[in-house]
Design a protein around this motif. Structure first.
Motif, PDB file in Angstrom:
ATOM      1  N   GLU A   7      52.989 -14.997 -10.959  1.00  0.00           N
ATOM      2  CA  GLU A   7      53.601 -16.477 -11.291  1.00  0.00           C
ATOM      3  C   GLU A   7      52.564 -17.686 -12.549  1.00  0.00           C
ATOM      4  N   VAL A   8      52.413 -16.499 -13.770  1.00  0.00           N
ATOM      5  CA  VAL A   8      52.101 -16.615 -14.861  1.00  0.00           C
ATOM      6  C   VAL A   8      52.743 -17.693 -15.523  1.00  0.00           C
ATOM      7  N   GLY A   9      51.825 -19.031 -16.462  1.00  0.00           N
ATOM      8  CA  GLY A   9      52.658 -19.303 -17.404  1.00  0.00           C
ATOM      9  C   GLY A   9      52.077 -20.154 -18.112  1.00  0.00           C
ATOM     10  N   ALA A  10      52.563 -20.776 -18.938  1.00  0.00           N
ATOM     11  CA  ALA A  10      52.066 -20.929 -20.508  1.00  0.00           C
ATOM     12  C   ALA A  10      51.491 -19.722 -20.802  1.00  0.00           C
ATOM     13  N   LEU A  11      52.086 -18.561 -21.196  1.00  0.00           N
ATOM     14  CA  LEU A  11      51.923 -17.417 -21.716  1.00  0.00           C
ATOM     15  C   LEU A  11      52.578 -16.540 -23.244  1.00  0.00           C
ATOM     16  N   THR A  12      51.180 -15.537 -24.113  1.00  0.00           N
ATOM     17  CA  THR A  12      51.904 -15.500 -24.930  1.00  0.00           C
ATOM     18  C   THR A  12      51.501 -14.251 -25.194  1.00  0.00           C
ATOM     19  N   VAL A  13      52.351 -13.388 -25.121  1.00  0.00           N
ATOM     20  CA  VAL A  13      52.180 -11.703 -25.897  1.00  0.00           C
ATOM     21  C   VAL A  13      51.748 -11.495 -26.971  1.00  0.00           C
ATOM     22  N   GLU A  14      51.216 -10.087 -27.307  1.00  0.00           N
ATOM     23  CA  GLU A  14      50.984  -9.473 -28.730  1.00  0.00           C
ATOM     24  C   GLU A  14      50.834  -7.829 -28.163  1.00  0.00           C
ATOM     25  N   SER A  15      51.419  -7.168 -29.664  1.00  0.00           N
ATOM     26  CA  SER A  15      51.667  -5.612 -29.245  1.00  0.00           C
ATOM     27  C   SER A  15      51.650  -5.675 -31.004  1.00  0.00           C
ATOM     28  N   ASN A  16      50.916  -4.507 -31.411  1.00  0.00           N
ATOM     29  CA  ASN A  16      50.767  -3.733 -32.584  1.00  0.00           C
ATOM     30  C   ASN A  16      51.703  -3.119 -32.999  1.00  0.00           C
ATOM     31  N   SER A  17      52.930  -2.728 -32.107  1.00  0.00           N
ATOM     32  CA  SER A  17      54.319  -2.122 -32.740  1.00  0.00           C
ATOM     33  C   SER A  17      55.377  -3.163 -32.952  1.00  0.00           C
ATOM     34  N   ASN A  18      55.614  -3.308 -34.315  1.00  0.00           N
ATOM     35  CA  ASN A  18      56.700  -4.264 -34.938  1.00  0.00           C
ATOM     36  C   ASN A  18      57.904  -3.745 -34.744  1.00  0.00           C
ATOM     37  N   ALA A  19      57.630  -2.860 -34.239  1.00  0.00           N
ATOM     38  CA  ALA A  19      59.399  -2.706 -34.042  1.00  0.00           C
ATOM     39  C   ALA A  19      59.814  -2.825 -32.780  1.00  0.00           C
ATOM     40  N   LEU A  20      59.098  -2.770 -31.774  1.00  0.00           N
ATOM     41  CA  LEU A  20      59.110  -3.129 -30.576  1.00  0.00           C
ATOM     42  C   LEU A  20      59.265  -4.971 -30.497  1.00  0.00           C
ATOM     43  N   VAL A  21      57.874  -5.876 -31.310  1.00  0.00           N
ATOM     44  CA  VAL A  21      58.287  -7.030 -31.947  1.00  0.00           C
ATOM     45  C   VAL A  21      59.638  -7.296 -32.384  1.00  0.00           C
ATOM     46  N   GLN A  22      59.770  -6.625 -32.883  1.00  0.00           N
ATOM     47  CA  GLN A  22      61.564  -7.092 -34.018  1.00  0.00           C
ATOM     48  C   GLN A  22      62.754  -6.812 -33.043  1.00  0.00           C
TER      49      GLN A  22
END
Length: 260
Positions: A165-180
């Motif tokens: 039940e995590v809230g106020a979450l930011t997520v990061e990845s070094n896969s630019n294709a996945l982010v897009q």
């Protein structure tokens, strides 16, 4: 149209048959043709932005598989794919790259994946605004390509966050294709599209933001994804994190560099 293509093909004296100015127009025509066939025979529509993304993704895959040479970008070193054409002299700006803590009250999830000898595995870490590890994980996914592995690793991390039940979450990845694919709501091939649907649902449900970062700022998740531990693991403290030198079947004496 033939005149326009010929002008594009031969718009520079250094252009050869393997030059990017020849390749890009051909890819544009090919992917438009594929989208037309999908629309006609599979009732699958594609926006211009989706066609452009697929072309760029294809060029990225060509670059990472070393299909280009320096002559592919002769006279066009400002091309976004010229980095795949080997080293060349240019002015470079040096900027520090490091993981940044989230704002107070927020948590940050970093995820990554790797494919070694055809076997995919992923890793990730959730940290608070002080940089303290809330949990970290490692999981193996079997035979997947890199994008599928990246998506599966992200989904697994989001599911662990949802379970807690995590809230106020930011997520990061070094896969630019996945982010897009996630942020621009673009379609993808099966079975990645199924995983993306679940990712988008969890991102929306938790109100999370998703961003691209350089690999240097994603080092903990990167190290975790390469561990090859042979089984799924979840760690709940900094001290419990495995070390970079730890591998399947290795002894404790082989540990050297910390994943954190």
């Amino acid at each position: 149209m033939p005149a326009m293509l010929s002008h594009w093909f031969f718009s520079h004296s250094k252009v050869s048959t393997t030059h990017v100015r020849v390749l890009v127009p051909l890819l544009v025509l090919w992917f438009i043709w594929k989208s037309r066939n999908s629309a006609r025979f599979e009732a699958a529509s594609a926006t211009p932005a989706q066609v452009i993304f697929r072309i760029e993704e294809f060029l990225d895959h060509m670059g990472t598989s070393h299909a280009f040479s320096r002559t592919s970008f002769a006279g066009d070193r400002d091309c976004p794919w010229a980095r795949f054409g080997g080293p060349f002299r240019r002015d470079k700006d040096v900027a520090p790259v490091a993981w940044k803590k989230p704002p107070p009250g927020w948590l940050k999830l970093n995820t990554d994946a790797s494919v070694l000898h055809g076997r995919a595995s992923g890793g990730g870490v959730l940290r608070d605004h002080c940089g303290k590890v809330c949990f970290a994980y490692y999981k193996e996914f079997g035979e997947l390509d890199v994008l599928e592995a990246e998506a599966q690793s992200l989904l697994h991390g989001l599911q662990l966050c949802a379970d807690r039940e995590v809230g106020a979450l930011t997520v990061e990845s070094n896969s630019n294709a996945l982010v897009q694919l996630v942020c621009l709501d673009m379609g993808s091939k099966w079975p990645v599209c199924i995983v993306l649907r679940e990712i988008k649902y969890l991102v929306q449900r938790m109100g999370a933001s998703f961003h691209h970062v350089f690999r240097e700022a994603n080092s903990v998740a990167d190290v975790l994804s390469f561990l090859q531990l042979g089984a799924q693991r979840v760690y709940v403290a900094d001290a419990a994190l495995p070390l970079r030198g730890q591998r399947r079947g290795s002894s404790g004496s082989s540990r050297s560099t910390s994943a954190s």
